[in-house]
Design an enzyme around this catalytic site. Sequence first.
Site, PDB file in Angstrom:
ATOM      1  N   GLU A  18      35.439  26.842  32.060  1.00 38.72           N
ATOM      2  CA  GLU A  18      34.635  27.591  32.773  1.00 38.72           C
ATOM      3  C   GLU A  18      33.435  27.509  31.320  1.00 38.72           C
ATOM      4  OE1 GLU A  18      34.852  32.060  34.796  1.00 38.72           O
ATOM      5  OE2 GLU A  18      35.775  31.602  32.896  1.00 38.72           O
TER       6      GLU A  18
ATOM      7  N   CYS B 271      50.529  40.924  47.160  1.00 38.64           N
ATOM      8  CA  CYS B 271      51.494  40.301  47.512  1.00 38.64           C
ATOM      9  C   CYS B 271      52.965  39.583  46.998  1.00 38.64           C
ATOM     10  CB  CYS B 271      51.080  38.570  47.694  1.00 38.64           C
ATOM     11  SG  CYS B 271      50.874  37.866  45.779  1.00 38.64           S
TER      12      CYS B 271
ATOM     13  N   CYS C 148      49.794  42.061  42.175  1.00 35.40           N
ATOM     14  CA  CYS C 148      48.976  41.574  44.091  1.00 35.40           C
ATOM     15  C   CYS C 148      50.050  42.255  44.582  1.00 35.40           C
ATOM     16  CB  CYS C 148      48.405  40.117  43.255  1.00 35.40           C
ATOM     17  SG  CYS C 148      47.807  39.335  45.743  1.00 35.40           S
TER      18      CYS C 148
ATOM     19  N   CYS D 293      44.393  35.922  42.753  1.00 36.77           N
ATOM     20  CA  CYS D 293      45.844  36.084  42.635  1.00 36.77           C
ATOM     21  C   CYS D 293      45.744  33.933  43.113  1.00 36.77           C
ATOM     22  CB  CYS D 293      46.744  36.630  44.197  1.00 36.77           C
ATOM     23  SG  CYS D 293      48.209  36.171  44.018  1.00 36.77           S
TER      24      CYS D 293
ATOM     25  N   CYS E  48      48.804  33.939  46.220  1.00 33.89           N
ATOM     26  CA  CYS E  48      48.140  33.610  47.347  1.00 33.89           C
ATOM     27  C   CYS E  48      46.858  33.384  47.664  1.00 33.89           C
ATOM     28  CB  CYS E  48      49.072  35.332  47.947  1.00 33.89           C
ATOM     29  SG  CYS E  48      47.647  36.367  47.502  1.00 33.89           S
TER      30      CYS E  48
ATOM     31  N   ASP F   1      44.766  36.841  31.496  1.00 29.29           N
ATOM     32  CA  ASP F   1      44.468  35.365  31.382  1.00 29.29           C
ATOM     33  C   ASP F   1      45.151  33.865  31.687  1.00 29.29           C
ATOM     34  OD1 ASP F   1      41.714  36.738  29.854  1.00 29.29           O
ATOM     35  OD2 ASP F   1      43.974  37.003  28.393  1.00 29.29           O
TER      36      ASP F   1
ATOM     37  N   ASP G 207      41.199  29.343  29.788  1.00 26.56           N
ATOM     38  CA  ASP G 207      40.312  31.019  29.514  1.00 26.56           C
ATOM     39  C   ASP G 207      39.939  31.064  28.179  1.00 26.56           C
ATOM     40  OD1 ASP G 207      39.229  32.587  31.771  1.00 26.56           O
ATOM     41  OD2 ASP G 207      41.027  33.475  30.217  1.00 26.56           O
TER      42      ASP G 207
HETATM   43 ZN   LIG Z   1      48.636  37.802  45.286  1.00 22.62          ZN
END
Ligand SMILES: [Zn+2]
Length: 401
Positions: free
Chosen positions: A271, A345, A343, A324, A327, A352, A187
């Site tokens: 990317e 979760c 997140c 994320c 999850c 990054d 990244d």
């Molecule tokens: Zn998550």
Amino acid sequence: MSRAVKRAFKYRFYPTGEQAAQLSRTFGCVRLVYNMALQARTEAWTQRRERIGYNATSALLTGWKKTDDLAFLNEVSCVPLQQALRHLQTAYTNFWARRAKHPTYKSKRRSRRSAEYTASAFRWREGTLTLAKMSRPLDIVWSRPLPAGCTPSTVTVSQDPAGRWFVSLLCQDTVTPTPAAGMVGIDAGLESLLTLSTGEKVTNPRHERADRRRLARAQRDLARKQKGSANRAKARLKVARIHARIADRRRDHLHQLTTRLVRENQAIVIEDLAVANMVKNHRLARAIGDAAWRQLRTMLEYKTAWHGRALIVVDRRFPSTRLCSTCGALAERMALGVRSWTCPCGAVHDRDVNAARNLLAAGLAVTACGDDVRPQRGTSRTGRSSAKQETPRATTGIPVL
Ligand SMILES: [Zn+2]
């Protein structure tokens, strides 16, 4: 299985006064011939809707050399002049294929000072290189050895804005790829230069911050100097030297990094970043300014091709930052300043590292099911990378891998 690749080896050299004068004259003639041919081609098109190609411009060059005004073109080797016409042809081919903008005129100050010699215009004997119209070989600093038994097919001489002379030798070399098991996502970071999916952060080259400060100071000095004065010329050279140092360090840094990544990994996922969009953001402008990311990608393209590795380019619309990696939930858009986020979760992410992990996952999906996440432009660009290594420009300054 080893494969044959074309590879450029670049060295500094120190010309005699006579050689420097001859080369400066050659650079000037190359620029002039390029610009005159460009003008002829532009006029033929705008006035007569006629496309004239390399052969027609070559005939024009023969004519120009016979005129009194341009007889000085005969004082330099004809090969670099012919090569300038070929480069113009390539520029037009790329323009017609919509890969590049229309070619522009070369300027005395801003354009690269270089001349390309093919085999008929130089003599290579036991490690000495003598160019056409010169009596003595070039005094080259062999900072690293050429591959044994290598004979250059093309030689490019150039001078950078800092006044340093370089010669680049294009040689046939063989690369033996060794298997590697790893796979890594990269990244383009904000604070650090790059972040790997392993969690490793790659920082900017050492001294870069200090160099940038020096550069800013030198540029301020230059702006205060009177136009056309000797002091202004001196200040401009100082700016050019600092620029060159930053670029050199940056390139060395990226070479070391890409060499290591290619050696350790069978596949590398990046990317497809739009550099033009990133530069609009001022916080990023500094990091992207010297096109580090584009340079990194170019290096990865040819090094992965040499070593039989895969370079997977993920579509820029892939929400690598907001996903994320634990999850798979998609978070809201976040400001550039957000360094870490949590997140629902429960996973706490470094921005990054999370993005790099998502890129790796996207790359794994591609290799697993043969899916293609590359956008159209990315496909053609990586598709061309195998052809790219044939051209000397794409392979200048490559370290031993
Ligand atoms: Zn998550």
